[in-house]
Design an enzyme around this catalytic site. Sequence first.
Site, PDB file in Angstrom:
ATOM      1  CG  ASP A  34     -45.021  -4.979   7.486  1.00  0.00           C
ATOM      2  OD1 ASP A  34     -44.301  -5.702   5.970  1.00  0.00           O
ATOM      3  OD2 ASP A  34     -44.677  -4.012   7.605  1.00  0.00           O
ATOM      4  CB  SER A 127     -29.515 -12.134   1.444  1.00  0.00           C
ATOM      5  OG  SER A 127     -28.874 -11.041   0.574  1.00  0.00           O
ATOM      6  CE1 TYR A 152     -30.432  -7.796   5.296  1.00  0.00           C
ATOM      7  CE2 TYR A 152     -28.611  -7.293   3.710  1.00  0.00           C
ATOM      8  CZ  TYR A 152     -30.257  -8.061   3.898  1.00  0.00           C
ATOM      9  OH  TYR A 152     -31.306  -8.828   3.526  1.00  0.00           O
ATOM     10  CE  LYS A 156     -32.044 -10.777   5.479  1.00  0.00           C
ATOM     11  NZ  LYS A 156     -33.473 -10.983   6.011  1.00  0.00           N
TER      12      LYS A 156
HETATM   13  N1  LIG Z   1     -34.624  -6.422  -1.973  1.00  0.00           N
HETATM   14  C1  LIG Z   1     -34.060  -7.046  -2.095  1.00  0.00           C
HETATM   15  O1  LIG Z   1     -32.640  -6.644  -2.439  1.00  0.00           O
HETATM   16  C2  LIG Z   1     -33.340  -8.303  -0.874  1.00  0.00           C
HETATM   17  C3  LIG Z   1     -32.458  -9.591  -1.682  1.00  0.00           C
HETATM   18  C4  LIG Z   1     -31.856 -10.128  -0.057  1.00  0.00           C
HETATM   19  C5  LIG Z   1     -32.811 -10.511   0.306  1.00  0.00           C
HETATM   20  N2  LIG Z   1     -34.121  -9.529   1.197  1.00  0.00           N
HETATM   21  C6  LIG Z   1     -35.002  -9.689   2.299  1.00  0.00           C
HETATM   22  O2  LIG Z   1     -36.430 -10.053   1.955  1.00  0.00           O
HETATM   23  C7  LIG Z   1     -37.104  -9.696   2.758  1.00  0.00           C
HETATM   24  C8  LIG Z   1     -37.671  -8.567   1.994  1.00  0.00           C
HETATM   25  O3  LIG Z   1     -36.993  -7.626   2.006  1.00  0.00           O
HETATM   26  P1  LIG Z   1     -38.196  -6.711   0.758  1.00  0.00           P
HETATM   27  O4  LIG Z   1     -37.294  -6.125   0.058  1.00  0.00           O
HETATM   28  O5  LIG Z   1     -39.141  -6.684   0.908  1.00  0.00           O
HETATM   29  O6  LIG Z   1     -38.158  -5.739   2.080  1.00  0.00           O
HETATM   30  P2  LIG Z   1     -39.165  -4.538   2.758  1.00  0.00           P
HETATM   31  O7  LIG Z   1     -38.014  -3.305   3.228  1.00  0.00           O
HETATM   32  O8  LIG Z   1     -40.017  -4.155   1.664  1.00  0.00           O
HETATM   33  O9  LIG Z   1     -39.933  -5.879   3.664  1.00  0.00           O
HETATM   34  C9  LIG Z   1     -39.455  -5.679   4.729  1.00  0.00           C
HETATM   35  C10 LIG Z   1     -41.047  -5.381   5.901  1.00  0.00           C
HETATM   36  O10 LIG Z   1     -40.850  -5.545   7.016  1.00  0.00           O
HETATM   37  C11 LIG Z   1     -41.558  -4.894   8.438  1.00  0.00           C
HETATM   38  N3  LIG Z   1     -40.783  -5.166   9.302  1.00  0.00           N
HETATM   39  C12 LIG Z   1     -39.190  -4.583   9.792  1.00  0.00           C
HETATM   40  N4  LIG Z   1     -38.722  -4.673  10.474  1.00  0.00           N
HETATM   41  C13 LIG Z   1     -40.108  -5.429  11.298  1.00  0.00           C
HETATM   42  C14 LIG Z   1     -40.581  -5.748  13.187  1.00  0.00           C
HETATM   43  N5  LIG Z   1     -39.973  -5.542  14.455  1.00  0.00           N
HETATM   44  N6  LIG Z   1     -41.986  -6.342  13.193  1.00  0.00           N
HETATM   45  C15 LIG Z   1     -42.924  -6.400  11.966  1.00  0.00           C
HETATM   46  N7  LIG Z   1     -42.034  -5.852  10.485  1.00  0.00           N
HETATM   47  C16 LIG Z   1     -41.144  -5.203  10.219  1.00  0.00           C
HETATM   48  C17 LIG Z   1     -41.286  -3.575   7.537  1.00  0.00           C
HETATM   49  O11 LIG Z   1     -42.055  -2.225   7.280  1.00  0.00           O
HETATM   50  C18 LIG Z   1     -41.851  -4.277   5.527  1.00  0.00           C
HETATM   51  O12 LIG Z   1     -43.152  -4.209   4.670  1.00  0.00           O
HETATM   52  C19 LIG Z   1     -35.591  -9.078   3.605  1.00  0.00           C
HETATM   53  O13 LIG Z   1     -35.490 -10.103   4.745  1.00  0.00           O
HETATM   54  C20 LIG Z   1     -35.099  -9.035   3.455  1.00  0.00           C
HETATM   55  O14 LIG Z   1     -33.904  -8.820   3.864  1.00  0.00           O
HETATM   56  C21 LIG Z   1     -34.306  -8.746   0.715  1.00  0.00           C
HETATM   57  C1  LIG Z   2     -23.851  -3.204  -0.543  1.00  0.00           C
HETATM   58  C2  LIG Z   2     -25.198  -3.165  -1.245  1.00  0.00           C
HETATM   59  O1  LIG Z   2     -25.835  -2.396  -0.907  1.00  0.00           O
HETATM   60  N1  LIG Z   2     -25.001  -4.429  -1.040  1.00  0.00           N
HETATM   61  C3  LIG Z   2     -26.947  -5.168  -1.130  1.00  0.00           C
HETATM   62  C4  LIG Z   2     -27.116  -5.009  -2.096  1.00  0.00           C
HETATM   63  O2  LIG Z   2     -25.787  -5.839  -3.425  1.00  0.00           O
HETATM   64  P1  LIG Z   2     -26.236  -5.558  -5.283  1.00  0.00           P
HETATM   65  O3  LIG Z   2     -24.972  -4.439  -4.752  1.00  0.00           O
HETATM   66  O4  LIG Z   2     -26.007  -6.792  -5.595  1.00  0.00           O
HETATM   67  O5  LIG Z   2     -27.347  -4.511  -5.629  1.00  0.00           O
HETATM   68  P2  LIG Z   2     -27.411  -2.965  -5.720  1.00  0.00           P
HETATM   69  O6  LIG Z   2     -28.546  -2.489  -6.290  1.00  0.00           O
HETATM   70  O7  LIG Z   2     -27.259  -1.843  -4.737  1.00  0.00           O
HETATM   71  O8  LIG Z   2     -26.404  -2.634  -7.259  1.00  0.00           O
HETATM   72  C5  LIG Z   2     -26.369  -3.535  -7.856  1.00  0.00           C
HETATM   73  C6  LIG Z   2     -25.100  -3.071  -8.910  1.00  0.00           C
HETATM   74  O9  LIG Z   2     -25.772  -1.432  -9.624  1.00  0.00           O
HETATM   75  C7  LIG Z   2     -24.319  -0.746  -9.386  1.00  0.00           C
HETATM   76  N2  LIG Z   2     -24.993   0.437  -8.030  1.00  0.00           N
HETATM   77  C8  LIG Z   2     -25.389   0.188  -7.623  1.00  0.00           C
HETATM   78  C9  LIG Z   2     -26.555   1.652  -7.324  1.00  0.00           C
HETATM   79  C10 LIG Z   2     -26.474   3.162  -7.886  1.00  0.00           C
HETATM   80  O10 LIG Z   2     -26.482   3.883  -7.441  1.00  0.00           O
HETATM   81  N3  LIG Z   2     -25.002   2.898  -9.174  1.00  0.00           N
HETATM   82  C11 LIG Z   2     -24.483   1.434  -9.261  1.00  0.00           C
HETATM   83  O11 LIG Z   2     -23.796   2.278  -9.630  1.00  0.00           O
HETATM   84  C12 LIG Z   2     -23.940  -1.237  -7.919  1.00  0.00           C
HETATM   85  O12 LIG Z   2     -22.193  -1.206  -7.814  1.00  0.00           O
HETATM   86  C13 LIG Z   2     -23.785  -2.707  -8.486  1.00  0.00           C
HETATM   87  O13 LIG Z   2     -22.676  -3.062  -8.903  1.00  0.00           O
HETATM   88  O14 LIG Z   2     -28.094  -5.432  -2.672  1.00  0.00           O
HETATM   89  C14 LIG Z   2     -28.290  -6.578  -2.150  1.00  0.00           C
HETATM   90  C15 LIG Z   2     -30.092  -7.195  -2.728  1.00  0.00           C
HETATM   91  O15 LIG Z   2     -30.673  -7.306  -3.748  1.00  0.00           O
HETATM   92  C16 LIG Z   2     -27.973  -7.308  -0.631  1.00  0.00           C
HETATM   93  O16 LIG Z   2     -28.723  -6.610   0.279  1.00  0.00           O
HETATM   94  C17 LIG Z   2     -26.537  -6.460  -0.682  1.00  0.00           C
HETATM   95  O17 LIG Z   2     -26.610  -6.494   0.804  1.00  0.00           O
END
Ligand SMILES: NC(=O)c1ccc[n+]([C@@H]2O[C@H](COP(=O)([O-])OP(=O)(O)OC[C@H]3O[C@@H](n4cnc5c(N)ncnc54)[C@H](O)[C@@H]3O)[C@@H](O)[C@H]2O)c1
Ligand SMILES: CC(=O)N[C@H]1[C@@H](OP(=O)(O)OP(=O)(O)OC[C@H]2O[C@@H](n3ccc(=O)[nH]c3=O)[C@H](O)[C@@H]2O)O[C@H](CO)[C@H](O)[C@@H]1O
Length: 342
Positions: A34, A127, A152, A156
Site C-alpha cells: 500500500d 464496483s 472512476y 473499473k
Molecule cells: N468502498 C467502496 O464503496 C467501494 C465500492 C466498490 C469498489 N470499491 C473498490 O474497492 C477497492 C478498495 O476500496 P476501499 O474502500 O477499501 O478504498 P481505500 O481507499 O480505503 O483503499 C484503497 C487503498 O489503496 C491504496 N492505494 C491507492 N493508490 C495506490 C497506489 N498507486 N499504490 C499502492 N497503493 C495505493 C490506498 O492508500 C488505500 O489504502 C478500491 O479499488 C475501490 O475502488 C470500493
Molecule cells: C456519485 C458517487 O459517489 N458514486 C459512488 C457511490 O455511490 P452511491 O451513490 O451508491 O453511494 P453513496 O454512499 O454515495 O450514496 C448512497 C445514497 O445516499 C445518498 N447520500 C449520500 C451521501 C450524502 O451525504 N447524502 C445522501 O443523501 C445518495 O444520494 C444515495 O442515494 O459509492 C459507490 C460505492 O459504494 C460507488 O463507488 C459509486 O461510484
Amino acid sequence: MPGKQVLVTGGAGYIGSHTVVEMVTAGFSPVVLDNLSNACPESLKRVEAITGTSIPFYSADLLDKPALQAIFDKHDIEAVVHFAGLKAVGESVAKPLSYYKVNVGGTTNLLEVMLEKGVYNFVFSSSATVYGEPQFLPITESHPAGACINPYGRTKYVIEEILKDLSIAEKNLRVVLLRYFNPIGAHKSGTIGEDPSGIPNNLLPYVSQVAVGRRSELSVYGSDYDTVDGTGVRDYVHVVDLALGHIAALKKLEDISGCKVYNLGTGTGYSVLQVVEAFEKASGKKVPYKIVDRRAGDSASVYADPSLAEKELGWKAERGLTEMCEDCWRWQSQNPQGFKKD
Ligand SMILES: NC(=O)c1ccc[n+]([C@@H]2O[C@H](COP(=O)([O-])OP(=O)(O)OC[C@H]3O[C@@H](n4cnc5c(N)ncnc54)[C@H](O)[C@@H]3O)[C@@H](O)[C@H]2O)c1
Ligand SMILES: CC(=O)N[C@H]1[C@@H](OP(=O)(O)OP(=O)(O)OC[C@H]2O[C@@H](n3ccc(=O)[nH]c3=O)[C@H](O)[C@@H]2O)O[C@H](CO)[C@H](O)[C@@H]1O
C-alpha cells in the site's frame, strides 16, 4: 490454497484491512502492499492486534514496477487480491489522468509483474458502478455494463475488459471480478473501519460523523425519487461479509479457468431515510438532516441479485442493516477522529 502467500494491494485501506483479517482467520498468509495515500500504517497494526499475527507490509506504489518485482522475488506469492486504487468519484472528474494512470496503469503494471513471475491467480475489486443507470432490478451480472457516468467508473470497466482480454490470451490466468454494491460497517472489535479523509462522499461515513458530532447535519440528496419514501435506495453490504466474499473467491480460483464475474451485495435495498433511522437506533444519537437537491449522476434505486455468488462461490451476505449500523457506530464512537488523532 490455505497457508499460501497472497499479495493484497491496498491492504491498509478500508476493505483491504478487513479482508486481511479474514484471510488470516481462513489460514492464508497475506502480504500487504500500500502506498498509504489513503490509509494509515495504524490500520495494519490494529489488524495485527486483532489477528495476533505479524503481517509483512511494503509501503510501495503500484506504479513502481521494480518495487513490485522485489515483493514477488521475496515472497512465494500464489495469488493477488487487488484493492489498491483511487476511488473518489468527484476527484476522478477533476483529475481523470490520475485515475487512469493509477487505476488502469497501476493494474497493468501489477499484471505484467505477475505474469513475469508466473503468478496466475487474481481477484479484482470492481464496483456496481460499472452497470451505470440500472435498466432492470435487481441487477444480475448479465445486466449491460460500461455505460459509466464518471472517470472512476470507467477505470473499473476498462480494467474489467483488460482482465477479460488477458485471461483469453494467457490460458493459465484465473480471474475473479467482484462487483461490490455499497460496503459499510466495520470489524466487531471497533478497532478498524472506514476513515475517509476530508468530507465524506458516501452516506454512512457522513451519517456516523454527524452522530459523533464532527458534522452538524446530513444533506439528503433528493426526496422525489420513485422509491419507498422518495430518497435513494442502495444495497448496503457489511464489509466483513464483503471480506468473506474474497475468501470464497480465492478458493474458487482453484477450480475455474478464465474470468468470472460476481455481484457482492445482499439483494435488499434501503432508502437514505431508512438508513438514518437504523443508525439512530443503533447509536442512540440523533442524526439531523435536511433535504437538498438530487446529486448529479445518482440513480433512484440500485440493488443486486447476489444469487450467482451464492450458487457458485457458496457466499451469501449474513449481516443485516442493524448490525452494519451498530458496527459502524462502535468504530466511529471509539475512534471519533479515525485512525489518526486518538
Ligand atoms: N468502498 C467502496 O464503496 C467501494 C465500492 C466498490 C469498489 N470499491 C473498490 O474497492 C477497492 C478498495 O476500496 P476501499 O474502500 O477499501 O478504498 P481505500 O481507499 O480505503 O483503499 C484503497 C487503498 O489503496 C491504496 N492505494 C491507492 N493508490 C495506490 C497506489 N498507486 N499504490 C499502492 N497503493 C495505493 C490506498 O492508500 C488505500 O489504502 C478500491 O479499488 C475501490 O475502488 C470500493
Ligand atoms: C456519485 C458517487 O459517489 N458514486 C459512488 C457511490 O455511490 P452511491 O451513490 O451508491 O453511494 P453513496 O454512499 O454515495 O450514496 C448512497 C445514497 O445516499 C445518498 N447520500 C449520500 C451521501 C450524502 O451525504 N447524502 C445522501 O443523501 C445518495 O444520494 C444515495 O442515494 O459509492 C459507490 C460505492 O459504494 C460507488 O463507488 C459509486 O461510484
